[in-house]
Design an enzyme around this catalytic site. Sequence first.
Site, PDB file in Angstrom:
ATOM      1  N   GLY A  10       0.829  -1.200   0.000  1.00  0.00           N
ATOM      2  CA  GLY A  10       0.000   0.000   0.000  1.00  0.00           C
ATOM      3  C   GLY A  10       0.865   1.252   0.000  1.00  0.00           C
ATOM      4  O   GLY A  10       1.749   1.397   0.850  1.00  0.00           O
ATOM      5  N   GLY A  12      -0.477   4.470   0.084  1.00  0.00           N
ATOM      6  CA  GLY A  12      -1.315   5.614   0.444  1.00  0.00           C
ATOM      7  C   GLY A  12      -0.515   6.479   1.406  1.00  0.00           C
ATOM      8  O   GLY A  12       0.717   6.454   1.417  1.00  0.00           O
ATOM      9  N   PHE A  13      -1.220   7.212   2.259  1.00  0.00           N
ATOM     10  CA  PHE A  13      -0.527   8.113   3.189  1.00  0.00           C
ATOM     11  C   PHE A  13       0.396   7.337   4.128  1.00  0.00           C
ATOM     12  O   PHE A  13       1.514   7.738   4.394  1.00  0.00           O
ATOM     13  CB  PHE A  13      -1.549   8.910   4.008  1.00  0.00           C
ATOM     14  N   VAL A  78      -1.691  -7.225  -3.934  1.00  0.00           N
ATOM     15  CA  VAL A  78      -1.270  -8.414  -3.173  1.00  0.00           C
ATOM     16  C   VAL A  78      -2.512  -9.156  -2.711  1.00  0.00           C
ATOM     17  O   VAL A  78      -3.414  -8.566  -2.113  1.00  0.00           O
ATOM     18  CB  VAL A  78      -0.407  -8.004  -1.960  1.00  0.00           C
ATOM     19  N   GLU A 169     -18.855  17.073   2.759  1.00  0.00           N
ATOM     20  CA  GLU A 169     -18.106  17.689   1.650  1.00  0.00           C
ATOM     21  C   GLU A 169     -18.740  17.333   0.310  1.00  0.00           C
ATOM     22  O   GLU A 169     -18.863  18.173  -0.589  1.00  0.00           O
ATOM     23  CB  GLU A 169     -16.642  17.240   1.695  1.00  0.00           C
ATOM     24  N   ASP A 299      -5.471   3.423   8.008  1.00  0.00           N
ATOM     25  CA  ASP A 299      -6.889   3.109   8.216  1.00  0.00           C
ATOM     26  C   ASP A 299      -7.125   1.662   8.634  1.00  0.00           C
ATOM     27  O   ASP A 299      -8.136   1.359   9.272  1.00  0.00           O
ATOM     28  CB  ASP A 299      -7.671   3.360   6.911  1.00  0.00           C
TER      29      ASP A 299
HETATM   30  C1  LIG Z   1     -13.500  10.999   0.260  1.00  0.00           C
HETATM   31  C2  LIG Z   1     -12.548  11.032   1.404  1.00  0.00           C
HETATM   32  C3  LIG Z   1     -12.106  12.261   1.878  1.00  0.00           C
HETATM   33  C4  LIG Z   1     -11.204  12.319   2.937  1.00  0.00           C
HETATM   34  N1  LIG Z   1     -10.766  13.537   3.373  1.00  0.00           N
HETATM   35  C5  LIG Z   1      -9.843  13.604   4.333  1.00  0.00           C
HETATM   36  C6  LIG Z   1      -9.308  14.879   4.749  1.00  0.00           C
HETATM   37  O1  LIG Z   1      -9.726  15.927   4.248  1.00  0.00           O
HETATM   38  N2  LIG Z   1      -8.347  14.874   5.710  1.00  0.00           N
HETATM   39  C7  LIG Z   1      -7.887  13.722   6.256  1.00  0.00           C
HETATM   40  O2  LIG Z   1      -6.998  13.762   7.109  1.00  0.00           O
HETATM   41  N3  LIG Z   1      -8.377  12.508   5.918  1.00  0.00           N
HETATM   42  C8  LIG Z   1      -9.332  12.423   4.957  1.00  0.00           C
HETATM   43  N4  LIG Z   1      -9.829  11.198   4.584  1.00  0.00           N
HETATM   44  C9  LIG Z   1      -9.308   9.981   5.231  1.00  0.00           C
HETATM   45  C10 LIG Z   1      -7.918   9.634   4.674  1.00  0.00           C
HETATM   46  O3  LIG Z   1      -7.935   9.723   3.272  1.00  0.00           O
HETATM   47  C11 LIG Z   1      -7.516   8.231   5.108  1.00  0.00           C
HETATM   48  O4  LIG Z   1      -7.520   8.183   6.513  1.00  0.00           O
HETATM   49  C12 LIG Z   1      -6.128   7.895   4.578  1.00  0.00           C
HETATM   50  O5  LIG Z   1      -6.143   7.868   3.168  1.00  0.00           O
HETATM   51  C13 LIG Z   1      -5.661   6.549   5.120  1.00  0.00           C
HETATM   52  O6  LIG Z   1      -4.381   6.310   4.618  1.00  0.00           O
HETATM   53  P1  LIG Z   1      -3.912   4.819   4.339  1.00  0.00           P
HETATM   54  O7  LIG Z   1      -2.498   4.917   3.858  1.00  0.00           O
HETATM   55  O8  LIG Z   1      -4.214   3.963   5.500  1.00  0.00           O
HETATM   56  O9  LIG Z   1      -4.858   4.305   3.161  1.00  0.00           O
HETATM   57  P2  LIG Z   1      -5.027   4.841   1.693  1.00  0.00           P
HETATM   58  O10 LIG Z   1      -4.605   6.261   1.571  1.00  0.00           O
HETATM   59  O11 LIG Z   1      -6.397   4.485   1.295  1.00  0.00           O
HETATM   60  O12 LIG Z   1      -3.986   3.958   0.850  1.00  0.00           O
HETATM   61  C14 LIG Z   1      -4.078   2.583   0.736  1.00  0.00           C
HETATM   62  C15 LIG Z   1      -3.290   2.150  -0.502  1.00  0.00           C
HETATM   63  O13 LIG Z   1      -3.161   0.736  -0.490  1.00  0.00           O
HETATM   64  C16 LIG Z   1      -3.402   0.224  -1.791  1.00  0.00           C
HETATM   65  N5  LIG Z   1      -3.851  -1.159  -1.622  1.00  0.00           N
HETATM   66  C17 LIG Z   1      -4.945  -1.594  -0.980  1.00  0.00           C
HETATM   67  N6  LIG Z   1      -4.989  -2.950  -0.974  1.00  0.00           N
HETATM   68  C18 LIG Z   1      -3.884  -3.354  -1.626  1.00  0.00           C
HETATM   69  C19 LIG Z   1      -3.347  -4.640  -1.963  1.00  0.00           C
HETATM   70  N7  LIG Z   1      -3.967  -5.765  -1.589  1.00  0.00           N
HETATM   71  N8  LIG Z   1      -2.191  -4.701  -2.659  1.00  0.00           N
HETATM   72  C20 LIG Z   1      -1.552  -3.574  -3.041  1.00  0.00           C
HETATM   73  N9  LIG Z   1      -2.009  -2.333  -2.753  1.00  0.00           N
HETATM   74  C21 LIG Z   1      -3.145  -2.227  -2.054  1.00  0.00           C
HETATM   75  C22 LIG Z   1      -4.449   1.163  -2.362  1.00  0.00           C
HETATM   76  O14 LIG Z   1      -4.426   1.108  -3.763  1.00  0.00           O
HETATM   77  C23 LIG Z   1      -3.995   2.514  -1.795  1.00  0.00           C
HETATM   78  O15 LIG Z   1      -3.063   3.129  -2.666  1.00  0.00           O
HETATM   79  C24 LIG Z   1     -10.738  11.117   3.537  1.00  0.00           C
HETATM   80  C25 LIG Z   1     -11.186   9.887   3.060  1.00  0.00           C
HETATM   81  C26 LIG Z   1     -12.083   9.843   2.015  1.00  0.00           C
HETATM   82  C27 LIG Z   1     -12.550   8.497   1.502  1.00  0.00           C
END
Ligand SMILES: Cc1cc2nc3c(=O)[nH]c(=O)nc-3n(C[C@H](O)[C@H](O)[C@H](O)COP(=O)(O)OP(=O)(O)OC[C@H]3O[C@@H](n4cnc5c(N)ncnc54)[C@H](O)[C@@H]3O)c2cc1C
Length: 431
Positions: A10, A12-13, A78, A169, A299
Site C-alpha cells: 500500500g 497511500g498516506f 497483493v 463535503e 486506516d
Molecule cells: C472521500 C474522502 C475524503 C477524505 N478527506 C480527508 C481529509 O480531508 N483529511 C484527512 O486527514 N483525511 C481524509 N480522509 C481519510 C484519509 O484519506 C484516510 O484516513 C487515509 O487515506 C488513510 O491512509 P492509508 O495509507 O491507510 O490508506 P489509503 O490512503 O487508502 O492507501 C491505501 C493504498 O493501499 C493500496 N492497496 C490496498 N490494498 C492493496 C493490496 N492488496 N495490494 C496492493 N495495494 C493495495 C491502495 O491502492 C492505496 O493506494 C478522507 C477519506 C475519504 C474516503
Amino acid sequence: MTRQRVVIIGAGFAGLSAARALGNSPCEVLLVNRENYHTFVPLLHQVATCGLAPEHIVYSIRNLIKKYSNIKFVTSEVDKIDLGNKIIEVNGVLITYDYLILACGSTSRFFGVPGAYEHSLTLKSLSNSVNIRNHLLHCFEVAQEEVRVSRQQQQLTFTIVGGGATGVEMAGELATLVYGTLSKDYPNLDFRRVRVLLLHSGERLLPDMPTRLSNYTARQLWQLGVEVQLNSRVTGVTENAVHLEDSRVIPCHTVIWTAGVEGDNKLNKWGLLTNRNNQVKVFSTLQVPEHPQVYAVGDLAALHDKQLPMVAPVAIQQGITAANNILRQIKGKNPQPLHYQHQGSMVIIGRHAAVAHIGKVKLTGFPAWLLWLVIHLACLPGNLNRLHVLISWGWIYFLREHPIRLIFRQDSLAKYQDVPLPNLDRVQGKD
Ligand SMILES: Cc1cc2nc3c(=O)[nH]c(=O)nc-3n(C[C@H](O)[C@H](O)[C@H](O)COP(=O)(O)OP(=O)(O)OC[C@H]3O[C@@H](n4cnc5c(N)ncnc54)[C@H](O)[C@@H]3O)c2cc1C
C-alpha cells in the site's frame, strides 16, 4: 551482512510515509501498490463533482521514491500473504520478507444494510470518483429526455448517506455543481425537481466536531440547497429507492454511501486478528500480535488501547513510527509506542464556508474555508498538480462553473493486471 528486506503493501498516506522514512536506510524496501500512483484522497469529492480532473490529484509513485536507491516499487494487488513463512505473493511470484508493513487502507462499510453494497456508489478511490461523475452527469442527460415527471424526479434525486466529513463535503460540492453549473447546462430542465439529500442517522452532522460547528454546517448546507435529514437511518437500498427506519421511502436513482469504513476482507484471509470494524488489532508499537516483524498502519490498524480517527495525519504518523521501529529492531533495540500528535480537523462545505477545529480554536466561514484550501493545496503532491488545482479552483470561484463536466467510458483494466514485473528477479529470493 545481508540487508534486511522490508515489504510495504500500500502506497497511500501510511505506506508512502513509511517508505520515505526507510529511504536511504541500510535495508532493502519493496513497495507494492495496486495502482502506479498515490491518490490524494481528500480531493476525491471534487473529482466526483466535476471540479478537478482525476490526473491532478494523483502522483506517480516512482517519481516520489526515485531519490531513494534502496526502494523498489511494483504495481500489483497483493492477494496472498503467508505470515508463518514470511512470504507474500505478487503476480504469482513468491517474495520473502524480514519485516512487513501492511498499509492497504480501508473499504466502505455497509453495516449489513440490504442492497446498500449492490446499489450504492462509494467514494474511496479515483475510479470511484470518476464513476460518480459519470453517473451524475448521465442522470441529467436521461432526465432531460424523460417526459414522465415522477421518473424525472427519481433521476434527479441524489441521496448521500452519512453526515461525517466525506458526506458533508460531497453534499456541499454536489449542490454547488447542480444549482450553480448544471442549471445553466440544462436550461430546459425544471431544477425545482432536483433534490440533494444528506441522510444522517445521528442527531447532528460531524459528530466528532464541537456542536457549534455541526450546527453551522447544517445551516450552510441548507443554504446551498441540501436537504439535511438527521435521525434518518437507512434500512434498505434498491435500484430506485432508499428505505428509512421510520418507514419513509425516498424514490431515487443515486445513492452515494459515505456512512462508514472498515478493513478489507482479505485481512482475515491473511490470518490477522481483526476487531468489529475489520481493522487489524495492533499494539501501541503498531506491531501485530504474535508477529513482531509485522506492522499494520493507517486506516486498517486499530490500536488496542485507544481509538484514533481514520484520517491522513494518523496514517502518516503511524507509517513513520512503524518504519522507525523496524530500524530499531534491526539495531537490536525495542520498538517504541506511537506518540500521536493531533493536528486538528477541518471540513469544507462550499464557497466561503468551512469548519476547522484546531486545538482550542474553532473557525467557521471565510477563514476556515481559506485555511482548508491552503492546507490541501500545500499537502497535494506535485507542483504541476498544485498549479492545475489552483487554476481549476480559480475557474470555479470566478466563473462559477465546474470545468470537467465529462462522461468518460471506463474500459476494463483487466488486460493490465497480469503484466510481468520487470524487476522481479532482483527482488525475488535473497542473495
Ligand atoms: C472521500 C474522502 C475524503 C477524505 N478527506 C480527508 C481529509 O480531508 N483529511 C484527512 O486527514 N483525511 C481524509 N480522509 C481519510 C484519509 O484519506 C484516510 O484516513 C487515509 O487515506 C488513510 O491512509 P492509508 O495509507 O491507510 O490508506 P489509503 O490512503 O487508502 O492507501 C491505501 C493504498 O493501499 C493500496 N492497496 C490496498 N490494498 C492493496 C493490496 N492488496 N495490494 C496492493 N495495494 C493495495 C491502495 O491502492 C492505496 O493506494 C478522507 C477519506 C475519504 C474516503
